[in-house]
Design a protein around this motif. Structure first.
Motif, PDB file in Angstrom:
ATOM      1  N   LYS A 188       0.839  -1.207   0.000  1.00  0.00           N
ATOM      2  CA  LYS A 188       0.000   0.000   0.000  1.00  0.00           C
ATOM      3  C   LYS A 188       0.873   1.256   0.000  1.00  0.00           C
ATOM      4  N   THR A 189       1.933   1.248   0.801  1.00  0.00           N
ATOM      5  CA  THR A 189       2.851   2.399   0.806  1.00  0.00           C
ATOM      6  C   THR A 189       3.566   2.522  -0.529  1.00  0.00           C
ATOM      7  N   LEU A 190       4.031   1.400  -1.072  1.00  0.00           N
ATOM      8  CA  LEU A 190       4.690   1.446  -2.381  1.00  0.00           C
ATOM      9  C   LEU A 190       3.747   1.992  -3.438  1.00  0.00           C
ATOM     10  N   ALA A 191       2.490   1.584  -3.404  1.00  0.00           N
ATOM     11  CA  ALA A 191       1.515   2.077  -4.384  1.00  0.00           C
ATOM     12  C   ALA A 191       1.333   3.588  -4.263  1.00  0.00           C
ATOM     13  N   ARG A 192       1.282   4.110  -3.037  1.00  0.00           N
ATOM     14  CA  ARG A 192       1.152   5.565  -2.840  1.00  0.00           C
ATOM     15  C   ARG A 192       2.341   6.311  -3.426  1.00  0.00           C
ATOM     16  N   ILE A 193       3.541   5.766  -3.175  1.00  0.00           N
ATOM     17  CA  ILE A 193       4.756   6.427  -3.653  1.00  0.00           C
ATOM     18  C   ILE A 193       4.821   6.409  -5.171  1.00  0.00           C
ATOM     19  N   LEU A 194       4.509   5.265  -5.769  1.00  0.00           N
ATOM     20  CA  LEU A 194       4.536   5.183  -7.233  1.00  0.00           C
ATOM     21  C   LEU A 194       3.473   6.085  -7.850  1.00  0.00           C
ATOM     22  N   ARG A 195       2.319   6.172  -7.201  1.00  0.00           N
ATOM     23  CA  ARG A 195       1.269   7.060  -7.709  1.00  0.00           C
ATOM     24  C   ARG A 195       1.703   8.515  -7.641  1.00  0.00           C
ATOM     25  N   MET A 196       2.352   8.905  -6.538  1.00  0.00           N
ATOM     26  CA  MET A 196       2.840  10.282  -6.442  1.00  0.00           C
ATOM     27  C   MET A 196       3.851  10.578  -7.545  1.00  0.00           C
ATOM     28  N   GLN A 197       4.754   9.651  -7.796  1.00  0.00           N
ATOM     29  CA  GLN A 197       5.748   9.863  -8.849  1.00  0.00           C
ATOM     30  C   GLN A 197       5.072   9.983 -10.219  1.00  0.00           C
ATOM     31  N   ARG A 198       4.050   9.161 -10.485  1.00  0.00           N
ATOM     32  CA  ARG A 198       3.319   9.274 -11.754  1.00  0.00           C
ATOM     33  C   ARG A 198       2.654  10.631 -11.866  1.00  0.00           C
ATOM     34  N   ALA A 199       2.043  11.067 -10.763  1.00  0.00           N
ATOM     35  CA  ALA A 199       1.333  12.342 -10.783  1.00  0.00           C
ATOM     36  C   ALA A 199       2.288  13.512 -11.006  1.00  0.00           C
ATOM     37  N   LEU A 200       3.436  13.503 -10.335  1.00  0.00           N
ATOM     38  CA  LEU A 200       4.393  14.599 -10.513  1.00  0.00           C
ATOM     39  C   LEU A 200       4.923  14.628 -11.938  1.00  0.00           C
ATOM     40  N   ALA A 201       5.191  13.458 -12.501  1.00  0.00           N
ATOM     41  CA  ALA A 201       5.685  13.413 -13.882  1.00  0.00           C
ATOM     42  C   ALA A 201       4.644  13.960 -14.840  1.00  0.00           C
ATOM     43  N   LEU A 202       3.394  13.608 -14.618  1.00  0.00           N
ATOM     44  CA  LEU A 202       2.322  14.085 -15.494  1.00  0.00           C
ATOM     45  C   LEU A 202       2.144  15.591 -15.347  1.00  0.00           C
ATOM     46  N   ALA A 203       2.150  16.077 -14.102  1.00  0.00           N
ATOM     47  CA  ALA A 203       1.977  17.509 -13.881  1.00  0.00           C
ATOM     48  C   ALA A 203       3.135  18.311 -14.453  1.00  0.00           C
ATOM     49  N   ARG A 204       4.356  17.772 -14.351  1.00  0.00           N
ATOM     50  CA  ARG A 204       5.512  18.466 -14.910  1.00  0.00           C
ATOM     51  C   ARG A 204       5.445  18.540 -16.434  1.00  0.00           C
ATOM     52  N   SER A 205       4.716  17.627 -17.027  1.00  0.00           N
ATOM     53  CA  SER A 205       4.581  17.651 -18.487  1.00  0.00           C
ATOM     54  C   SER A 205       3.553  18.679 -18.944  1.00  0.00           C
ATOM     55  N   GLY A 206       2.882  19.340 -17.985  1.00  0.00           N
ATOM     56  CA  GLY A 206       1.935  20.392 -18.338  1.00  0.00           C
ATOM     57  C   GLY A 206       0.480  20.039 -18.142  1.00  0.00           C
ATOM     58  N   VAL A 207       0.177  18.841 -17.671  1.00  0.00           N
ATOM     59  CA  VAL A 207      -1.215  18.449 -17.447  1.00  0.00           C
ATOM     60  C   VAL A 207      -1.730  19.168 -16.203  1.00  0.00           C
ATOM     61  N   PRO A 208      -2.886  19.816 -16.258  1.00  0.00           N
ATOM     62  CA  PRO A 208      -3.438  20.508 -15.078  1.00  0.00           C
ATOM     63  C   PRO A 208      -3.626  19.550 -13.910  1.00  0.00           C
ATOM     64  N   LEU A 209      -3.533  20.092 -12.692  1.00  0.00           N
ATOM     65  CA  LEU A 209      -3.566  19.240 -11.512  1.00  0.00           C
ATOM     66  C   LEU A 209      -4.870  18.468 -11.373  1.00  0.00           C
ATOM     67  N   ALA A 210      -5.987  19.078 -11.691  1.00  0.00           N
ATOM     68  CA  ALA A 210      -7.264  18.361 -11.586  1.00  0.00           C
ATOM     69  C   ALA A 210      -7.277  17.154 -12.521  1.00  0.00           C
ATOM     70  N   GLU A 211      -6.809  17.344 -13.738  1.00  0.00           N
ATOM     71  CA  GLU A 211      -6.751  16.233 -14.688  1.00  0.00           C
ATOM     72  C   GLU A 211      -5.703  15.212 -14.264  1.00  0.00           C
ATOM     73  N   THR A 212      -4.567  15.687 -13.742  1.00  0.00           N
ATOM     74  CA  THR A 212      -3.543  14.777 -13.240  1.00  0.00           C
ATOM     75  C   THR A 212      -4.109  13.881 -12.150  1.00  0.00           C
ATOM     76  N   ALA A 213      -4.863  14.473 -11.219  1.00  0.00           N
ATOM     77  CA  ALA A 213      -5.459  13.691 -10.134  1.00  0.00           C
ATOM     78  C   ALA A 213      -6.387  12.617 -10.682  1.00  0.00           C
ATOM     79  N   ALA A 214      -7.205  12.976 -11.636  1.00  0.00           N
ATOM     80  CA  ALA A 214      -8.153  12.013 -12.204  1.00  0.00           C
ATOM     81  C   ALA A 214      -7.443  10.888 -12.935  1.00  0.00           C
ATOM     82  N   ARG A 215      -6.390  11.228 -13.647  1.00  0.00           N
ATOM     83  CA  ARG A 215      -5.696  10.229 -14.466  1.00  0.00           C
ATOM     84  C   ARG A 215      -4.782   9.312 -13.661  1.00  0.00           C
ATOM     85  N   THR A 216      -4.452   9.698 -12.442  1.00  0.00           N
ATOM     86  CA  THR A 216      -3.539   8.879 -11.636  1.00  0.00           C
ATOM     87  C   THR A 216      -4.222   8.226 -10.435  1.00  0.00           C
TER      88      THR A 216
END
Length: 242
Positions: A188-216
Protein backbone atom coordinates in the motif's frame (compact mmCIF):
# COMPACT_ATOMS: atom_id res chain seq x y z
CA UNK A 1 32.74 22.09 -13.94
CA UNK A 2 29.05 21.12 -13.91
CA UNK A 3 27.24 21.16 -10.58
CA UNK A 4 23.74 20.11 -11.67
CA UNK A 5 22.11 16.74 -11.30
CA UNK A 6 22.87 14.48 -14.29
CA UNK A 7 21.73 10.93 -14.95
CA UNK A 8 22.04 8.20 -17.56
CA UNK A 9 20.87 4.64 -18.01
CA UNK A 10 23.15 2.08 -16.40
CA UNK A 11 24.60 -1.04 -17.98
CA UNK A 12 22.83 -2.80 -15.10
CA UNK A 13 19.28 -3.44 -16.36
CA UNK A 14 16.71 -1.11 -14.83
CA UNK A 15 19.28 0.99 -12.95
CA UNK A 16 20.28 4.63 -13.38
CA UNK A 17 23.72 6.18 -12.84
CA UNK A 18 23.58 9.76 -11.57
CA UNK A 19 25.93 12.48 -10.41
CA UNK A 20 25.44 15.72 -8.54
CA UNK A 21 28.10 18.29 -7.87
CA UNK A 22 31.58 18.73 -9.28
CA UNK A 23 31.94 15.02 -10.02
CA UNK A 24 29.27 15.28 -12.77
CA UNK A 25 31.25 14.96 -15.97
CA UNK A 26 29.20 12.62 -18.17
CA UNK A 27 26.68 15.11 -19.59
CA UNK A 28 24.50 12.21 -20.67
CA UNK A 29 21.18 13.72 -19.66
CA UNK A 30 19.42 15.49 -16.84
CA UNK A 31 16.35 14.81 -14.76
CA UNK A 32 14.73 15.60 -11.42
CA UNK A 33 15.14 12.07 -10.01
CA UNK A 34 17.29 11.93 -6.91
CA UNK A 35 18.00 15.64 -6.78
CA UNK A 36 14.61 17.25 -6.16
CA UNK A 37 14.24 20.91 -5.21
CA UNK A 38 17.08 22.28 -3.10
CA UNK A 39 18.56 18.82 -2.65
CA UNK A 40 15.26 17.28 -1.51
CA UNK A 41 15.09 13.53 -2.26
CA UNK A 42 11.53 12.36 -2.85
CA UNK A 43 10.36 8.81 -2.10
CA UNK A 44 10.45 6.72 -5.28
CA UNK A 45 10.46 3.07 -4.17
CA UNK A 46 14.15 2.73 -5.03
CA UNK A 47 17.42 2.20 -3.18
CA UNK A 48 20.77 3.73 -4.17
CA UNK A 49 24.43 2.84 -3.86
CA UNK A 50 26.19 6.16 -3.14
CA UNK A 51 29.73 7.50 -3.32
CA UNK A 52 31.11 10.75 -2.02
CA UNK A 53 34.83 11.19 -1.56
CA UNK A 54 36.03 8.83 1.15
CA UNK A 55 32.65 7.15 1.71
CA UNK A 56 30.40 4.49 0.22
CA UNK A 57 26.83 4.46 1.48
CA UNK A 58 23.46 2.89 0.79
CA UNK A 59 20.30 4.98 0.64
CA UNK A 60 17.45 2.85 1.90
CA UNK A 61 13.86 3.14 0.67
CA UNK A 62 12.28 6.39 1.81
CA UNK A 63 8.77 6.77 3.18
CA UNK A 64 9.15 10.55 3.35
CA UNK A 65 11.26 13.20 1.69
CA UNK A 66 14.93 13.26 2.68
CA UNK A 67 16.99 16.44 2.78
CA UNK A 68 20.78 15.91 3.05
CA UNK A 69 22.31 17.38 6.18
CA UNK A 70 25.63 19.28 6.43
CA UNK A 71 27.63 16.04 6.35
CA UNK A 72 25.93 14.81 3.17
CA UNK A 73 26.51 17.69 0.74
CA UNK A 74 28.58 15.82 -1.85
CA UNK A 75 29.62 15.97 -4.62
CA UNK A 76 27.91 12.64 -5.26
CA UNK A 77 27.75 9.71 -7.63
CA UNK A 78 25.03 7.13 -7.30
CA UNK A 79 23.52 4.03 -8.82
CA UNK A 80 19.76 3.96 -8.33
CA UNK A 81 18.36 0.43 -8.52
CA UNK A 82 14.84 -0.30 -9.67
CA UNK A 83 12.41 -1.11 -6.85
CA UNK A 84 13.11 -4.47 -5.26
CA UNK A 85 16.51 -5.07 -6.88
CA UNK A 86 18.97 -3.82 -4.25
CA UNK A 87 18.36 -6.16 -1.28
CA UNK A 88 19.62 -9.22 -3.18
CA UNK A 89 22.77 -7.31 -4.20
CA UNK A 90 23.46 -6.04 -0.68
CA UNK A 91 22.36 -9.11 1.27
CA UNK A 92 20.08 -7.16 3.61
CA UNK A 93 16.27 -6.85 3.75
CA UNK A 94 15.10 -3.46 2.54
CA UNK A 95 13.04 -2.74 5.66
CA UNK A 96 16.24 -2.73 7.76
CA UNK A 97 17.45 0.29 5.76
CA UNK A 98 14.14 2.15 5.50
CA UNK A 99 14.53 5.94 5.80
CA UNK A 100 18.28 5.57 6.46
CA UNK A 101 21.62 6.39 4.81
CA UNK A 102 23.95 3.62 5.93
CA UNK A 103 27.69 3.21 5.44
CA UNK A 104 28.41 0.22 3.22
CA UNK A 105 30.99 -0.85 5.81
CA UNK A 106 28.07 -1.59 8.16
CA UNK A 107 26.79 -4.15 5.64
CA UNK A 108 30.00 -5.64 4.22
CA UNK A 109 33.51 -6.29 5.62
CA UNK A 110 35.26 -3.04 6.50
CA UNK A 111 38.57 -3.87 4.81
CA UNK A 112 36.79 -4.67 1.56
CA UNK A 113 34.82 -1.43 1.67
CA UNK A 114 37.97 0.61 2.36
CA UNK A 115 39.64 -0.89 -0.72
CA UNK A 116 36.57 -0.21 -2.84
CA UNK A 117 36.31 3.36 -1.57
CA UNK A 118 39.97 4.08 -2.30
CA UNK A 119 39.60 2.65 -5.81
CA UNK A 120 36.57 4.81 -6.60
CA UNK A 121 38.18 7.89 -5.00
CA UNK A 122 41.15 7.46 -7.36
CA UNK A 123 39.13 6.73 -10.49
CA UNK A 124 39.04 9.37 -13.25
CA UNK A 125 35.27 8.84 -13.42
CA UNK A 126 33.94 7.85 -9.97
CA UNK A 127 30.42 7.31 -11.35
CA UNK A 128 31.69 4.72 -13.84
CA UNK A 129 33.75 3.03 -11.11
CA UNK A 130 30.69 2.94 -8.84
CA UNK A 131 28.67 1.42 -11.68
CA UNK A 132 31.36 -1.26 -12.08
CA UNK A 133 30.94 -2.08 -8.40
CA UNK A 134 27.17 -2.36 -8.80
CA UNK A 135 27.64 -4.69 -11.78
CA UNK A 136 30.01 -6.85 -9.73
CA UNK A 137 27.55 -7.07 -6.85
CA UNK A 138 24.79 -8.03 -9.28
CA UNK A 139 26.96 -10.75 -10.83
CA UNK A 140 27.61 -12.23 -7.38
CA UNK A 141 23.98 -12.04 -6.22
CA UNK A 142 21.20 -14.51 -6.79
CA UNK A 143 18.95 -13.72 -9.79
CA UNK A 144 16.28 -11.10 -9.22
CA UNK A 145 12.84 -12.56 -8.51
CA UNK A 146 10.63 -11.73 -11.55
CA UNK A 147 7.63 -11.67 -9.23
CA UNK A 148 8.89 -8.39 -7.78
CA UNK A 149 8.78 -6.68 -11.14
CA UNK A 150 5.24 -7.97 -11.65
CA UNK A 151 4.24 -6.47 -8.29
CA UNK A 152 5.76 -3.09 -9.17
CA UNK A 153 4.15 -3.10 -12.62
CA UNK A 154 0.71 -3.89 -11.21
CA UNK A 155 0.88 -1.26 -8.46
CA UNK A 156 2.34 1.35 -10.85
CA UNK A 157 -0.61 0.71 -13.18
CA UNK A 158 -2.98 1.58 -10.34
CA UNK A 159 -4.17 -1.91 -9.42
CA UNK A 160 -5.30 -2.46 -5.84
CA UNK A 161 -3.25 -4.45 -3.36
CA UNK A 162 -5.83 -7.27 -3.47
CA UNK A 163 -5.80 -7.35 -7.28
CA UNK A 164 -1.99 -7.26 -7.31
CA UNK A 165 -1.75 -10.16 -4.85
CA UNK A 166 -4.16 -12.19 -6.96
CA UNK A 167 -2.29 -11.35 -10.16
CA UNK A 168 1.03 -12.63 -8.79
CA UNK A 169 -0.45 -15.64 -7.03
CA UNK A 170 0.12 -14.59 -3.44
CA UNK A 171 -2.12 -13.98 -0.48
CA UNK A 172 -2.21 -10.40 0.77
CA UNK A 173 -0.22 -11.29 3.92
CA UNK A 174 2.41 -13.07 1.82
CA UNK A 175 2.60 -10.07 -0.49
CA UNK A 176 3.07 -7.78 2.50
CA UNK A 177 5.94 -9.89 3.88
CA UNK A 178 7.64 -10.14 0.49
CA UNK A 179 7.21 -6.39 0.00
CA UNK A 180 8.85 -5.53 3.32
CA UNK A 181 11.93 -7.55 2.35
CA UNK A 182 12.12 -6.30 -1.24
CA UNK A 183 10.83 -2.73 -1.08
CA UNK A 184 11.16 -1.78 2.59
CA UNK A 185 7.44 -1.26 3.20
CA UNK A 186 4.12 -2.83 2.39
CA UNK A 187 2.45 -2.73 -1.03
CA UNK A 188 0.00 0.00 0.00
CA UNK A 189 2.85 2.40 0.81
CA UNK A 190 4.69 1.45 -2.38
CA UNK A 191 1.52 2.08 -4.38
CA UNK A 192 1.15 5.57 -2.84
CA UNK A 193 4.76 6.43 -3.65
CA UNK A 194 4.54 5.18 -7.23
CA UNK A 195 1.27 7.06 -7.71
CA UNK A 196 2.84 10.28 -6.44
CA UNK A 197 5.75 9.86 -8.85
CA UNK A 198 3.32 9.27 -11.75
CA UNK A 199 1.33 12.34 -10.78
CA UNK A 200 4.39 14.60 -10.51
CA UNK A 201 5.69 13.41 -13.88
CA UNK A 202 2.32 14.08 -15.49
CA UNK A 203 1.98 17.51 -13.88
CA UNK A 204 5.51 18.47 -14.91
CA UNK A 205 4.58 17.65 -18.49
CA UNK A 206 1.94 20.39 -18.34
CA UNK A 207 -1.21 18.45 -17.45
CA UNK A 208 -3.44 20.51 -15.08
CA UNK A 209 -3.57 19.24 -11.51
CA UNK A 210 -7.26 18.36 -11.59
CA UNK A 211 -6.75 16.23 -14.69
CA UNK A 212 -3.54 14.78 -13.24
CA UNK A 213 -5.46 13.69 -10.13
CA UNK A 214 -8.15 12.01 -12.20
CA UNK A 215 -5.70 10.23 -14.47
CA UNK A 216 -3.54 8.88 -11.64
CA UNK A 217 -6.29 7.53 -9.40
CA UNK A 218 -6.79 10.24 -6.79
CA UNK A 219 -10.31 11.07 -5.68
CA UNK A 220 -9.79 14.71 -6.63
CA UNK A 221 -7.15 17.47 -6.73
CA UNK A 222 -7.38 17.99 -2.95
CA UNK A 223 -6.59 14.31 -2.39
CA UNK A 224 -3.56 14.62 -4.66
CA UNK A 225 -2.39 17.71 -2.79
CA UNK A 226 -2.73 16.03 0.63
CA UNK A 227 -0.92 12.88 -0.45
CA UNK A 228 1.99 14.75 -2.04
CA UNK A 229 2.38 16.98 1.01
CA UNK A 230 2.43 13.96 3.35
CA UNK A 231 5.05 12.12 1.28
CA UNK A 232 7.15 15.03 0.01
CA UNK A 233 6.77 17.50 2.86
CA UNK A 234 5.98 20.34 0.45
CA UNK A 235 2.90 21.50 -1.44
CA UNK A 236 2.61 20.05 -4.92
CA UNK A 237 2.66 23.55 -6.41
CA UNK A 238 5.97 24.26 -4.66
CA UNK A 239 7.51 21.08 -6.05
CA UNK A 240 6.36 21.93 -9.56
CA UNK A 241 7.50 25.55 -9.42
CA UNK A 242 11.07 24.44 -8.62
Amino acid sequence: MASEYVERASRLPGAVVWTKGAVARTGAGTGDGEAGPAGLVLPDGCMDLLWTEGRLLVAGPDTRAFRPGPGLRGPWAGVRFRPGAAPALLGVPAHELRDRRTDLADLRPGAEVRRLTERIDAAPDPAAALEDLALRLAAEARPEDPLLRAVVAALAAGRSVAATAEAVGLGERQLHRRSLTAFGYGPKTLARILRMQRALALARSGVPLAETAARTGYADQAHLARDVRELAGLPVTSLLSR
